[in-house]
Design an enzyme around this catalytic site. Structure first.
Site, PDB file in Angstrom:
ATOM      1  N   LYS A 116      36.578  61.377  29.802  1.00  0.00           N
ATOM      2  CA  LYS A 116      36.237  61.618  31.213  1.00  0.00           C
ATOM      3  C   LYS A 116      35.753  63.048  31.384  1.00  0.00           C
ATOM      4  CE  LYS A 116      38.180  60.959  35.885  1.00  0.00           C
ATOM      5  NZ  LYS A 116      39.380  60.596  36.669  1.00  0.00           N
ATOM      6  N   SER A 145      38.741  56.784  39.793  1.00  0.00           N
ATOM      7  CA  SER A 145      37.581  57.626  39.577  1.00  0.00           C
ATOM      8  C   SER A 145      37.095  57.624  38.123  1.00  0.00           C
ATOM      9  CB  SER A 145      37.903  59.056  40.018  1.00  0.00           C
ATOM     10  OG  SER A 145      38.909  59.614  39.184  1.00  0.00           O
ATOM     11  N   SER A 153      43.420  56.414  39.150  1.00  0.00           N
ATOM     12  CA  SER A 153      42.081  56.506  38.571  1.00  0.00           C
ATOM     13  C   SER A 153      41.922  56.017  37.146  1.00  0.00           C
ATOM     14  CB  SER A 153      41.567  57.945  38.661  1.00  0.00           C
ATOM     15  OG  SER A 153      41.106  58.174  39.961  1.00  0.00           O
TER      16      SER A 153
HETATM   17  N1  GLN Z   1      41.285  56.999  44.550  1.00  0.00           N
HETATM   18  C1  GLN Z   1      42.254  58.051  44.522  1.00  0.00           C
HETATM   19  C2  GLN Z   1      41.661  59.286  45.137  1.00  0.00           C
HETATM   20  O1  GLN Z   1      40.535  59.261  45.467  1.00  0.00           O
HETATM   21  C3  GLN Z   1      42.717  58.300  43.136  1.00  0.00           C
HETATM   22  C4  GLN Z   1      41.858  59.207  42.368  1.00  0.00           C
HETATM   23  C5  GLN Z   1      42.439  59.624  41.051  1.00  0.00           C
HETATM   24  O2  GLN Z   1      43.425  59.063  40.570  1.00  0.00           O
HETATM   25  N2  GLN Z   1      41.837  60.667  40.498  1.00  0.00           N
HETATM   26  O3  GLN Z   1      42.301  60.273  45.295  1.00  0.00           O
END
Ligand code: GLN
Length: 432
Positions: free
Chosen positions: A32, A107, A131
């Protein structure tokens, strides 16, 4: 013509140690793009860091390449990890290999899509509020969010430090567990990492991969009603069928209640945005990253740099996070959210007195169509209802494919007690 899923932002490699043996020797891994790679740009999916090349690699990257895995590229992601669809990336959205008109989740959408499309054997994601698990569920692969403190965050560009962990994504539970074996463990560069030898009942010597033995006979699985209510009925049906199969394999299921989780997503967003507003203050155009071509004084240059460098979702969160922390509102929002977080933690602790693991749908919805949720942030945030509780409580959680509904992947989530990833892995491996 093959579909370009846009899973990678940068396709450069770091070779694995050719002398290594073990399960990861020769494996390819997508990392990532918020995890630092020495000499390869690390953008966080943002214009702000589009040209940023870190001088060092994250501990997890060092450990994977030492174990013989080759990094094949930096995976696309929502900007700074803020999103559930990978559509907030400054490098364009990722397409879901299961259906290219749909989002891969987020994400870590590029990480999961790379594995699902066979462009990498393994991937690393980061999970602040789901995410790793959300894109694993949407793309039909396996994703693990470790217990807070199991995996080093050294070299992870922070979104919300108190919530997030780096975790592996793979096609099977055993492969994901083998990657966890390599990346887990204390790191002198991250003071929040724990040595399992100091954790009561943690079986420090047994491997995670060995725990993927598919044996759920005698395991007690808690089914929290709150994480099924409000979910799409096609998702519920698929997950319930899978849970019935686990009963057939000798697992015992029992309905439980986690009343606090109704407030988890709200508490999560207050805490995550508050931490983000503080973490992202470092992007000032002076030390690294984008810098506006400004004639103004420091304040003006700072503002112009951030106006140009950050996308809309990141700006929204910096504003909301700053508001929640400001004098007068701190008690009203931030402290309330911390109270809710403590409640979530104690609800899980109580539940684990009676059950070994807790199972639910990973996501209450099927993958969105591209563009469907981008203009509706609230809808996007609410989709994190089932994943955020494990981050608030810092617990291990996994998403494993439970089958399909309307031709789209559905993920089953298993959550366990702190540092008991082995039981979580065991339960998930029985689903495959
Ligand atoms: N969808 C969640 C957010 O936008 C989780 C994102 C994540 O785990 N980085 O914060």
């Amino acid at each position: 013509m093959a579909v370009d899923h846009n899973a990678f932002i940068t396709e450069e490699t770091i070779d694995g140690d050719p002398d290594a043996d073990g399960p990861l020797a020769g494996a390819t891994v997508a990392v990532k793009d918020n995890i630092s790679t020495a000499g390869i740009r690390t953008t966080c999916g943002s214009e702000m860091l589009a040209d940023y090349v870190p001088p060092y690699s994250a501990t997890v990257v060092e450990r994977l390449t030492d174990a013989g895995a080759t990094v094949v590229g930096k995976a696309n992601m929502d900007e700074f990890g803020m999103g559930t669809t990978t559509e907030t990336s400054a490098f364009g959205p990722v397409r879901n290999p299961a259906d290219p008109e749909r989002v891969p989740g987020g994400s870590s959408g590029g990480s999961a899509a790379a594995v699902a499309a066979g462009e990498a054997d393994l991937a690393l994601g980061s999970d602040t509020g789901g995410s790793v698990r959300c894109p694993a569920a949407f793309c039909g692969v396996v994703g693990i969010k470790p217990t807070y403190g199991l995996v080093s965050r050294y070299g992870l560009i922070a979104y919300a430090n108190s919530l997030e962990q780096i975790g592996p994504i793979a096609s099977t539970v055993e492969e994901a567990a083998a990657a966890l074996d390599v990346i887990a463990g204390p790191d002198p560069n991250d003071g929040t990492t724990r040595d399992l030898a100091d954790v009561e009942g943690a079986a420090p010597d047994a491997s995670y991969a060995a725990a993927a033995d598919g044996d759920v006979d005698g395991l007690t699985i808690g089914i929290p009603t709150e994480l099924f209510e409000g979910a799409d009925e096609r998702v519920v049906e698929t997950v319930e069928t899978t849970i019935a199969e686990l009963e057939g394999q000798g697992a015992e299921t029992t309905e439980i209640s986690l009343p606090s989780v109704e407030h988890a997503v709200q508490a999560y967003y207050v805490i995550a945005m508050a931490e983000a507003s503080s973490n992202l203050a470092r992007f000032d155009g002076v030390r690294y990253g984008h810098r506006a071509d400004s004639d103004g004084n420091w304040n003006e240059s700072f503002a112009e740099t951030r106006e140009e460098g950050f996308g809309a979702e990141v700006k929204r969160r910096i504003l909301l996070g700053t508001y929640a922390l400001s004098a007068g509102y701190h008690n009203k929002y931030y402290e309330k959210a911390q109270d809710a977080r403590a409640w979530v933690r104690s609800d899980f602790e109580e539940a684990f007195e009676d059950v070994d693991v807790i199972a639910s749908p990973t996501m209450p919805v099927l993958p969105f169509e591209l563009g469907e949720s981008l203009d509706d942030p609230l809808r996007m945030y609410l989709a994190d209802a089932n994943t955020t509780p494990a981050n608030l409580a810092n617990l291990p959680a996994i998403s494993v494919p439970a089958g399909q509904a309307d031709g789209l992947p559905v993920g089953l989530q298993v959550v366990g007690p702190a540092f008991d990833e082995k039981t979580v892995i065991r339960a998930a491996s029985a689903v495959e």
